[in-house]
Structures are given as C-alpha cells and as structure tokens.
Design an enzyme around this catalytic site. Structure first.
Site, PDB file in Angstrom:
ATOM      1  N   LYS A 181       6.964  15.992  21.127  1.00 20.74           N
ATOM      2  CA  LYS A 181       5.594  15.129  20.857  1.00 20.74           C
ATOM      3  C   LYS A 181       6.088  13.533  19.724  1.00 20.74           C
ATOM      4  O   LYS A 181       6.971  13.674  18.715  1.00 20.74           O
ATOM      5  CB  LYS A 181       4.420  15.356  20.524  1.00 20.74           C
ATOM      6  CG  LYS A 181       4.956  16.253  19.267  1.00 20.74           C
ATOM      7  CD  LYS A 181       3.705  16.889  18.226  1.00 20.74           C
ATOM      8  CE  LYS A 181       3.271  17.229  17.178  1.00 20.74           C
ATOM      9  NZ  LYS A 181       2.450  18.055  16.638  1.00 20.74           N
ATOM     10  N   ARG A 189      -8.755  23.854  13.224  1.00 20.79           N
ATOM     11  CA  ARG A 189      -8.730  22.858  13.912  1.00 20.79           C
ATOM     12  C   ARG A 189      -8.974  22.883  15.126  1.00 20.79           C
ATOM     13  O   ARG A 189      -9.525  22.351  15.603  1.00 20.79           O
ATOM     14  CB  ARG A 189      -7.493  21.817  13.546  1.00 20.79           C
ATOM     15  CG  ARG A 189      -7.248  20.484  14.276  1.00 20.79           C
ATOM     16  CD  ARG A 189      -5.434  19.941  13.418  1.00 20.79           C
ATOM     17  NE  ARG A 189      -4.011  20.848  14.091  1.00 20.79           N
ATOM     18  CZ  ARG A 189      -3.450  20.839  14.062  1.00 20.79           C
ATOM     19  NH1 ARG A 189      -3.081  19.491  13.597  1.00 20.79           N
ATOM     20  NH2 ARG A 189      -2.363  20.915  14.461  1.00 20.79           N
ATOM     21  N   TYR A 205       6.442 -11.263  -3.110  1.00 21.55           N
ATOM     22  CA  TYR A 205       5.203 -11.840  -2.888  1.00 21.55           C
ATOM     23  C   TYR A 205       4.396 -11.368  -4.419  1.00 21.55           C
ATOM     24  O   TYR A 205       4.946  -9.917  -4.848  1.00 21.55           O
ATOM     25  CB  TYR A 205       4.864 -11.067  -1.546  1.00 21.55           C
ATOM     26  CG  TYR A 205       3.952 -12.141  -0.923  1.00 21.55           C
ATOM     27  CD1 TYR A 205       4.199 -13.639  -0.220  1.00 21.55           C
ATOM     28  CD2 TYR A 205       4.956 -10.805   0.186  1.00 21.55           C
ATOM     29  CE1 TYR A 205       4.367 -13.439   0.512  1.00 21.55           C
ATOM     30  CE2 TYR A 205       4.862 -12.179   1.430  1.00 21.55           C
ATOM     31  CZ  TYR A 205       5.259 -12.872   1.951  1.00 21.55           C
ATOM     32  OH  TYR A 205       5.408 -13.416   2.974  1.00 21.55           O
ATOM     33  N   MET A 217       6.650  -8.433   5.417  1.00 21.98           N
ATOM     34  CA  MET A 217       6.810  -7.697   7.150  1.00 21.98           C
ATOM     35  C   MET A 217       8.059  -7.175   7.390  1.00 21.98           C
ATOM     36  O   MET A 217       8.247  -6.580   7.695  1.00 21.98           O
ATOM     37  CB  MET A 217       6.460  -9.195   7.599  1.00 21.98           C
ATOM     38  CG  MET A 217       5.878  -8.272   9.379  1.00 21.98           C
ATOM     39  SD  MET A 217       5.142  -9.482   9.712  1.00 21.98           S
ATOM     40  CE  MET A 217       3.089  -9.553   9.457  1.00 21.98           C
TER      41      MET A 217
END
Length: 364
Positions: A35, A136, A261, A309
């Site tokens: 998955k 769950r 930054y 980023m």
C-alpha cells in the site's frame, strides 16, 4: 541523464528481504504489503519484482489499502492473490472484486449489509477482521458470533471465511498487550476453519507465535525496522531505498554569517557550505533540525539552517574538497532511514511514504 533527487530502489534488496522474512517465519505464507505506493518504493516496482517466480522470490499475495491500488496491480499483469486491507467502501465495488479476483477484509456491519444486498456472479473471498484491542477496525467479541454466521449464510461469500486481526503495540516488544491480543483472537476463533493472519512487521520480527498461516510484512519488506531505536539490519534486512541528490553549489562562508530563511543558523567559524537539491517540496521534512546528517562523499555532514522547498544546506567543513555535482545521500544503506527519522522526530514509515512525485523512483 539521471534525475535528481531520486529514490534508487534495489530489486536485489527487496528479494533478499522477502527471502529473509520467509526464513524468520518458515511456516507462513507471505502477504507482502505494498500500500501507499509500495511504501514509497513504487507500487508496480515492488509487485513485479516480488512476482518473479524465476528468482524464487515471489510473494504469495499482496496487501493493499484501496481498490484503486489493487486494480493498478492487476492492470500491471500481477496475478498473485490480492487483499484489500480496508475492505470495499461501496456496493458498486463488489463486482470489481469478483471480476479481478480480489479478496476483501470485512470489518464493519455496513459491509455485511452491502454483501447481502447484491447479486454477484461468484462469491467473494472474505477475511473477517476481529478487533482484539486495536479499536480502529474490526468486530468486537460480542459481535463476532452473529457476524460470522451472517457471512457463513451469505451465498456471495466464499467459504471458508478467513480470520484476521491487527496489533496495536507489537512495535513495543516490552509491552505484553500483544500477547493479550493473540489470546483474545485465538479464544474467539478456536476450532473454526479458514486461514488466519495476525502478524504485521513487528509481529513477524518480535512475536513469532503470532505468525500463523499468513504474515503481513510491510515496512520490514523494505529493509526497515518497525521498532524505535532498532535497525532493519539487526534482523538481516537490507534497505531497499536510497534517497539521493547532488550538490548544486559549494560556497565559502565566514564566521558570523547566517544562511537560509529566518537567518536561523549562524556559522561559528569560517567554513564551506554545500547546497543540496532537495527540500520539503520533494518530501524531505521541513522540520529537520540542525545537525540532521547527510552523507556527502562518504562522510556525514550536518544540515544547517532551515530546509526550504527545493534545497537544503549542509556544513561541509572548512577543509572540504567537495564540488558541484557530488552525490548527497539523504538516507540509505550507509545512513539508515531509521536514524534520520529519529533525529527528525518522526518514523521511517512517514519519510519513505511522503516523497512527492518530483522525486524520480528508479528501480535498478
């Protein structure tokens, strides 16, 4: 030209890990969990590598979370057994399960109702999920008898019904709750026909008595330990992913100058900084703290300043001879992802599954 950044996936390591897991659980079939895009390693990459019967490294089946994942695997030509670990969501999904020969978990009464409301061309194979303590998904002990009888009486359900549960604390071996869950499951299912599956990766590695008919290794299949403070290599597993990029700049940096930054980090000495072409836009965590290691030319160098980023910055040291184009390893065999995750304050599962489409996934 090789793209950067990229996740280099080792088919040899995937096969070796499957072989090792079979050695650890010799009496069990393997439902390899693929998955979340094969835990970031590429859904079809993993499924195809582990259905190579010629290599003697084929899984007995594959576990997936969503129907879309299962259909992608089938479309890729994989004929092995498939199991939807979350089950189906809509009654319209059921004919697709029949058409593509996909097993389903049943964990909620709404799924029982849907199974009873449709007309199918042939029965669906069902794995009945018992809530043994995870709380769950799954049926409580008080519901089990009635649910089991409904499935047994339903012509849309293949017989026998298979049985499963999921552990909540198997990755904390010092806790005895996993033993409690096993006892609860075994008491409910004693004497019933059908296969059983209990063990996730931590169950396979730390709770051998849970291995049963099928094991469901996920993170361990990719060479990573599910347990904090542990490494997959301690169990004879090999990391299947190396996340790599390159230096795109090397800069002289004076004591007292900041970088990045917010001027978050200031150099205490003259040094050389390297800029690596990877950032949070690629899935590398923005919250990676100062000192998180990156491997450049075989040595560990610390991240300095904030991850941006598209880039992050490392302190190469004042005498560094590194140059633009040199390889940077974010995690892999020489820098375990478990260690990087611990340094960042997360888990390896999150790191490998959060890589974005900007990262090329390259199978060797």
């Amino acid at each position: 030209m090789k793209p950067f950044p990229r996740a280099e996936i080792s088919s040899r390591a995937l096969k070796a890990n499957l072989k090792r897991l079979r050695q650890i659980a010799p009496g069990s079939k393997v439902m390899a969990v693929v998955k979340a895009n094969g835990y970031g390693h590429g859904l079809l990459n993993v499924a195809e590598v582990l259905t190579d019967a010629h290599s003697n490294a084929d899984a007995d089946g594959f576990g997936l979370a969503r129907l879309e994942e299962a259909l992608e695997v089938r479309a890729g030509g994989v004929s092995a057994r498939l199991l939807l670990l979350e089950g189906f969501f809509r009654s319209e999904d059921l004919p697709l399960l029949v058409e593509h020969d996909i097993d389903t978990v049943v964990h909620h009464v709404s799924q029982l109702d849907m199974l009873e409301s449709v007309s199918l061309s042939k029965p669906v194979t069902v794995w009945l999920k018992i809530d043994s303590g995870m709380h769950r998904l799954g049926f409580h002990a008080s519901e089990f008898k009635d649910v089991y009888q409904r499935l047994q009486q339903n012509p849309n359900v293949a017989k026998p019904v298979h049985l499963m549960t999921h552990f909540s604390c198997a990755d904390e071996p010092q806790k005895d709750f996993t033993a409690t869950q096993m006892a609860h499951f075994n008491a409910l299912t004693q004497g019933l026909p059908g296969d059983r599956t209990l063990a996730n990766s931590a169950g396979v590695l730390y709770w051998p008595q849970s291995q049963a008919d099928w094991i469901r290794p996920g993170i361990a299949l990719y060479g990573v330990s599910p347990v904090a403070g542990d490494l997959g290599s301690n169990h004879g597993l090999e990391p299947a992913m190396e996340l790599v990029s390159q230096l795109i700049a090397v800069r002289e940096h004076s004591a007292g100058e900041s970088v990045g930054y917010g001027a978050y980090w200031t150099a205490s000495r003259d040094t050389r900084l390297g800029v690596v072409a990877i950032g949070y836009g690629d899935g590398y965590p923005r919250n990676a703290p100062e000192g998180t290691p990156v491997l450049v030319n075989g040595r560990r160098v610390p991240i300095v300043g904030r991850v941006s980023m598209d880039m992050l910055t490392v302190d190469l040291g004042p005498d560094a001879a590194d140059k633009v184009g040199d390889r940077a390893l974010l995690w892999g065999k020489e820098l375990p992802v478990e260690e990087v995750a611990e340094r960042i304050g997360t888990i390896a599962y999150e790191l490998v599954t959060k890589l974005t489409p900007r990262v090329a996934v390259c199978l060797d």
